[in-house]
Design an enzyme around this catalytic site. Sequence first.
Site, PDB file in Angstrom:
ATOM      1  N   GLU A 159      41.444  -0.768   6.057  1.00 59.00           N
ATOM      2  CA  GLU A 159      41.802   0.283   7.038  1.00 59.00           C
ATOM      3  C   GLU A 159      42.280   1.568   6.363  1.00 59.00           C
ATOM      4  OE1 GLU A 159      44.162  -2.807   7.745  1.00 59.00           O
ATOM      5  OE2 GLU A 159      42.109  -3.543   7.966  1.00 59.00           O
TER       6      GLU A 159
ATOM      7  N   CYS B 218      14.177  -3.242  -8.516  1.00 59.91           N
ATOM      8  CA  CYS B 218      12.857  -3.875  -8.517  1.00 59.91           C
ATOM      9  C   CYS B 218      12.040  -3.221  -9.633  1.00 59.91           C
ATOM     10  CB  CYS B 218      12.210  -3.645  -7.144  1.00 59.91           C
ATOM     11  SG  CYS B 218      10.503  -4.143  -7.059  1.00 59.91           S
TER      12      CYS B 218
ATOM     13  N   CYS C 290      -2.714  -4.003 -11.818  1.00 63.19           N
ATOM     14  CA  CYS C 290      -2.581  -5.458 -11.716  1.00 63.19           C
ATOM     15  C   CYS C 290      -3.973  -6.084 -11.666  1.00 63.19           C
ATOM     16  CB  CYS C 290      -1.812  -5.799 -10.441  1.00 63.19           C
ATOM     17  SG  CYS C 290      -1.463  -7.553 -10.265  1.00 63.19           S
TER      18      CYS C 290
ATOM     19  N   CYS D  52      -4.788  -8.595  -4.947  1.00 60.07           N
ATOM     20  CA  CYS D  52      -4.475  -8.995  -3.569  1.00 60.07           C
ATOM     21  C   CYS D  52      -5.074  -7.978  -2.591  1.00 60.07           C
ATOM     22  CB  CYS D  52      -2.968  -9.075  -3.364  1.00 60.07           C
ATOM     23  SG  CYS D  52      -2.183 -10.270  -4.458  1.00 60.07           S
TER      24      CYS D  52
ATOM     25  N   CYS E 204      -2.827  -5.115  -1.068  1.00 63.53           N
ATOM     26  CA  CYS E 204      -1.936  -4.410  -1.994  1.00 63.53           C
ATOM     27  C   CYS E 204      -2.563  -3.123  -2.519  1.00 63.53           C
ATOM     28  CB  CYS E 204      -1.601  -5.332  -3.156  1.00 63.53           C
ATOM     29  SG  CYS E 204      -0.726  -4.523  -4.480  1.00 63.53           S
TER      30      CYS E 204
ATOM     31  N   CYS F 237       4.250  -1.567  -2.367  1.00 64.03           N
ATOM     32  CA  CYS F 237       4.130  -1.485  -3.820  1.00 64.03           C
ATOM     33  C   CYS F 237       2.909  -0.632  -4.189  1.00 64.03           C
ATOM     34  CB  CYS F 237       4.073  -2.901  -4.361  1.00 64.03           C
ATOM     35  SG  CYS F 237       2.811  -3.371  -5.463  1.00 64.03           S
TER      36      CYS F 237
HETATM   37  S1  SF4 Z   1       0.688  -7.827  -4.595  1.00 66.60           S
HETATM   38 FE1  SF4 Z   1      -0.349  -6.271  -5.832  1.00 66.60          FE
HETATM   39  S2  SF4 Z   1       0.919  -6.071  -7.676  1.00 66.60           S
HETATM   40 FE2  SF4 Z   1       1.506  -8.004  -6.647  1.00 66.60          FE
HETATM   41  S3  SF4 Z   1       0.183  -9.580  -7.609  1.00 66.60           S
HETATM   42 FE3  SF4 Z   1      -0.928  -8.853  -5.787  1.00 66.60          FE
HETATM   43  S4  SF4 Z   1      -2.255  -7.207  -6.593  1.00 66.60           S
HETATM   44 FE4  SF4 Z   1      -0.688  -7.595  -8.124  1.00 66.60          FE
END
Ligand code: SF4
Length: 365
Positions: free
Chosen positions: A103, A116, A123, A127, A130, A347
Amino acid sequence: MTNIKPSLYDYTKKELLELIQPKFRVNQIFGWLYHQYVQNFDEMKNIPKALKEELAQKFVVNPLTIINKEVSSDGTIKYLLQMQDGKTMEAVWLKMKDTQRDESGEVIQEAKFTICVSTQVGCKVGCSFCLTAKGGFTRDLTAGEIVAQVVTLKKDNDHKHNRKINIVYMGMGEPLDNLDNLAQAIEIFKEDDGLCIGGKRQTVSTSGLSNKIDQLGQMDLGVHIAISLHAVDDKLRSELIPMNKAHNINSIIEAVKRFPIDTRKRVMFEYLVIKGKNDDLGSAKKLVKLLHGIKAKVNLIYFNPYPDTPYERPRKEDMVAFADYLINHGLLCTIRDSKGMDISAACGQLKEKNELSIAQERDIS
Ligand code: SF4
């Protein structure tokens, strides 16, 4: 062409003791690196000029430069960092808890932060949801480039070396695809005379390289793991994460069961929820069955759409029903509030945006 040199952040203290004479100078240098966060040799006031010149011939101090940053209203700061070869990658400063005051306004608990970090430029995993994947793979980050992300962000936020911080290896890249440099960075973070960030404060997030999960476990670094699961059947998971064909769900679950886990901790399973793809109660039911026998925690993440993605953000009521099902069947579960929604949250988005604006500038000139 820029003369690229190793960074002092590439080395453990033991390794620096082999590289630098006299040895007592290493203690001083370690202090400048990890307690004062100096950017160059000139700032190391108590180091003789001759030694600084000798070191500057062979090494750089911090290999990173901040070239852009976006600040969100929730305290998230997304950094675009440039390396000696001109390549860029991202690191994110996340505020997990606000400062608590009594207080009278006295601080009873300091704000809590997580950083992060990225482990690769681009990469290989590819994915389908992504943005980083769209740019392909460029190269692995060195251990020093991983370590320097944390130092750079702590310095920029005036976060003293002895304040606690958590690290998640969840930025650009697949950390286990750069395992040697990752393991070296983990050890450097743990140094008592450095940042002293123990394994339990470091979480390696992987898209599921099952053989590398085993290798990481055998290294016994004391870190946590988080698995980007995202689907409960191999067909959908292979669509989302093509690497699933080589490392299927079953192989990942078996590797997790073999991983040495602190008995007080749980393995985090990240589940990116995409409208109409994996947000139904049938998937929730399969998830409960899949994780049976594992001390698990599920983190449901809203998919954040970006331009040209075929995927959509799930409805809130479906997300809540999914979470309720997991909780009612004994699984710990959280819904990740989308930190940094007003900045480039997914990302790879900040890097992409910056490259776009650079391209636009070039078009204009
Ligand atoms: S989300 Fe993107 S950065 Fe992460 S592993 Fe899959 S492709 Fe690679």
